[in-house]
Design a protein around this motif. Structure first.
Motif, PDB file in Angstrom:
ATOM      1  N   SER A  10       0.833  -1.202   0.000  1.00 23.97           N
ATOM      2  CA  SER A  10       0.000   0.000   0.000  1.00 23.97           C
ATOM      3  C   SER A  10       0.866   1.250   0.000  1.00 23.97           C
ATOM      4  CB  SER A  10      -0.891   0.026   1.239  1.00 23.97           C
ATOM      5  OG  SER A  10      -1.730  -1.091   1.248  1.00 23.97           O
ATOM      6  N   GLY A  11       0.253   2.353  -0.398  1.00 23.43           N
ATOM      7  CA  GLY A  11       0.974   3.614  -0.360  1.00 23.43           C
ATOM      8  C   GLY A  11       0.177   4.721  -1.001  1.00 23.43           C
ATOM      9  N   SER A  12       0.891   5.790  -1.313  1.00 23.00           N
ATOM     10  CA  SER A  12       0.250   6.937  -1.952  1.00 23.00           C
ATOM     11  C   SER A  12       1.186   7.519  -2.998  1.00 23.00           C
ATOM     12  CB  SER A  12      -0.123   7.995  -0.916  1.00 23.00           C
ATOM     13  OG  SER A  12       1.038   8.466  -0.271  1.00 23.00           O
ATOM     14  N   GLU A  51     -11.002   8.922 -12.129  1.00 29.18           N
ATOM     15  CA  GLU A  51     -11.559  10.087 -11.423  1.00 29.18           C
ATOM     16  C   GLU A  51     -10.831  10.395 -10.122  1.00 29.18           C
ATOM     17  OE1 GLU A  51     -13.825  12.142 -12.681  1.00 29.18           O
ATOM     18  OE2 GLU A  51     -14.109  10.909 -14.460  1.00 29.18           O
ATOM     19  N   VAL A  52      -9.500  10.480 -10.190  1.00 35.17           N
ATOM     20  CA  VAL A  52      -8.720  10.782  -8.986  1.00 35.17           C
ATOM     21  C   VAL A  52      -8.791  12.264  -8.659  1.00 35.17           C
ATOM     22  CG1 VAL A  52      -7.143   8.833  -9.187  1.00 35.17           C
ATOM     23  CG2 VAL A  52      -6.565  10.973 -10.306  1.00 35.17           C
ATOM     24  N   ALA A  53      -8.654  12.565  -7.380  1.00 36.72           N
ATOM     25  CA  ALA A  53      -8.628  13.946  -6.908  1.00 36.72           C
ATOM     26  C   ALA A  53      -7.192  14.315  -6.565  1.00 36.72           C
ATOM     27  CB  ALA A  53      -9.524  14.093  -5.684  1.00 36.72           C
ATOM     28  N   THR A  54      -6.953  15.579  -6.247  1.00 34.13           N
ATOM     29  CA  THR A  54      -5.589  16.016  -5.948  1.00 34.13           C
ATOM     30  C   THR A  54      -5.083  15.447  -4.640  1.00 34.13           C
ATOM     31  OG1 THR A  54      -6.485  18.014  -4.953  1.00 34.13           O
ATOM     32  CG2 THR A  54      -5.760  18.152  -7.236  1.00 34.13           C
ATOM     33  N   ALA A  55      -5.961  15.200  -3.705  1.00 33.02           N
ATOM     34  CA  ALA A  55      -5.535  14.662  -2.405  1.00 33.02           C
ATOM     35  C   ALA A  55      -5.983  13.206  -2.308  1.00 33.02           C
ATOM     36  CB  ALA A  55      -6.140  15.471  -1.271  1.00 33.02           C
ATOM     37  N   GLY A  56      -5.210  12.420  -1.604  1.00 32.76           N
ATOM     38  CA  GLY A  56      -5.612  11.043  -1.375  1.00 32.76           C
ATOM     39  C   GLY A  56      -5.391  10.121  -2.548  1.00 32.76           C
ATOM     40  N   LEU A  57      -4.245  10.204  -3.173  1.00 31.45           N
ATOM     41  CA  LEU A  57      -3.918   9.313  -4.284  1.00 31.45           C
ATOM     42  C   LEU A  57      -3.356   8.016  -3.718  1.00 31.45           C
ATOM     43  CD1 LEU A  57      -2.276  11.905  -6.705  1.00 31.45           C
ATOM     44  CD2 LEU A  57      -4.624  11.073  -6.736  1.00 31.45           C
ATOM     45  N   HIS A  58      -4.209   7.241  -3.080  1.00 33.40           N
ATOM     46  CA  HIS A  58      -3.787   6.017  -2.396  1.00 33.40           C
ATOM     47  C   HIS A  58      -3.963   4.801  -3.306  1.00 33.40           C
ATOM     48  CE1 HIS A  58      -3.431   8.249   1.312  1.00 33.40           C
ATOM     49  NE2 HIS A  58      -4.628   8.766   1.077  1.00 33.40           N
ATOM     50  N   PHE A  59      -3.095   3.805  -3.093  1.00 30.87           N
ATOM     51  CA  PHE A  59      -3.175   2.576  -3.885  1.00 30.87           C
ATOM     52  C   PHE A  59      -2.935   1.362  -3.004  1.00 30.87           C
ATOM     53  CE2 PHE A  59       1.262   3.899  -4.054  1.00 30.87           C
ATOM     54  CZ  PHE A  59       1.943   2.720  -3.769  1.00 30.87           C
TER      55      PHE A  59
END
Length: 113
Positions: A10-12, A51-59
């Motif tokens: 996991s990460g961002s 549809e990603v946002a600028t904050a919270g690019l988690h995977f």
């Protein structure tokens, strides 16, 4: 089908440019085996997040332990696209050790393409 052991990494993803992502941007994060320098990287797994946002690019990348080979080199590669045009991409390899229990959350930097 027999049960196959898996692990999740996991990460961002983040970028330093002070711009927002446009609606419709897509984040793709891949786990790659780059051991053979003269061959294309082998993708172990990938996650595509529309549809990603600028904050919270988690995977979360879930991979099979059977795919992890001793002595191989693994990296996380990330890219952000809009209408199939590359906006951000990993320019430096983000090395990762697989098959262990102590891997902390990964922070992957992407740069303007």
């Amino acid at each position: 089908m027999p049960h196959q052991a898996v692990k999740t990494l996991s990460g961002s993803v983040h970028y330093l440019a002070r711009i927002g992502l446009l609606p419709g941007s897509t984040l793709t994060v891949s786990l790659l085996d780059i051991t053979q320098a003269d061959a294309p990287a082998k993708e172990l797994t990938a996650q595509v997040i529309p549809e990603v946002a600028t904050a919270g690019l988690h995977f979360n990348l879930t991979y099979k332990l059977a795919d992890v080979l001793p002595g191989h080199t693994y990296v996380i590669h990330a890219r952000i696209t809009l209408n199939e045009q590359l906006i951000f991409t990993s320019k430096k390899p983000h090395l990762v050790v697989l098959g262990v229990d102590y891997v902390q959350g990964q922070s992957v930097l992407v740069d303007l393409a």
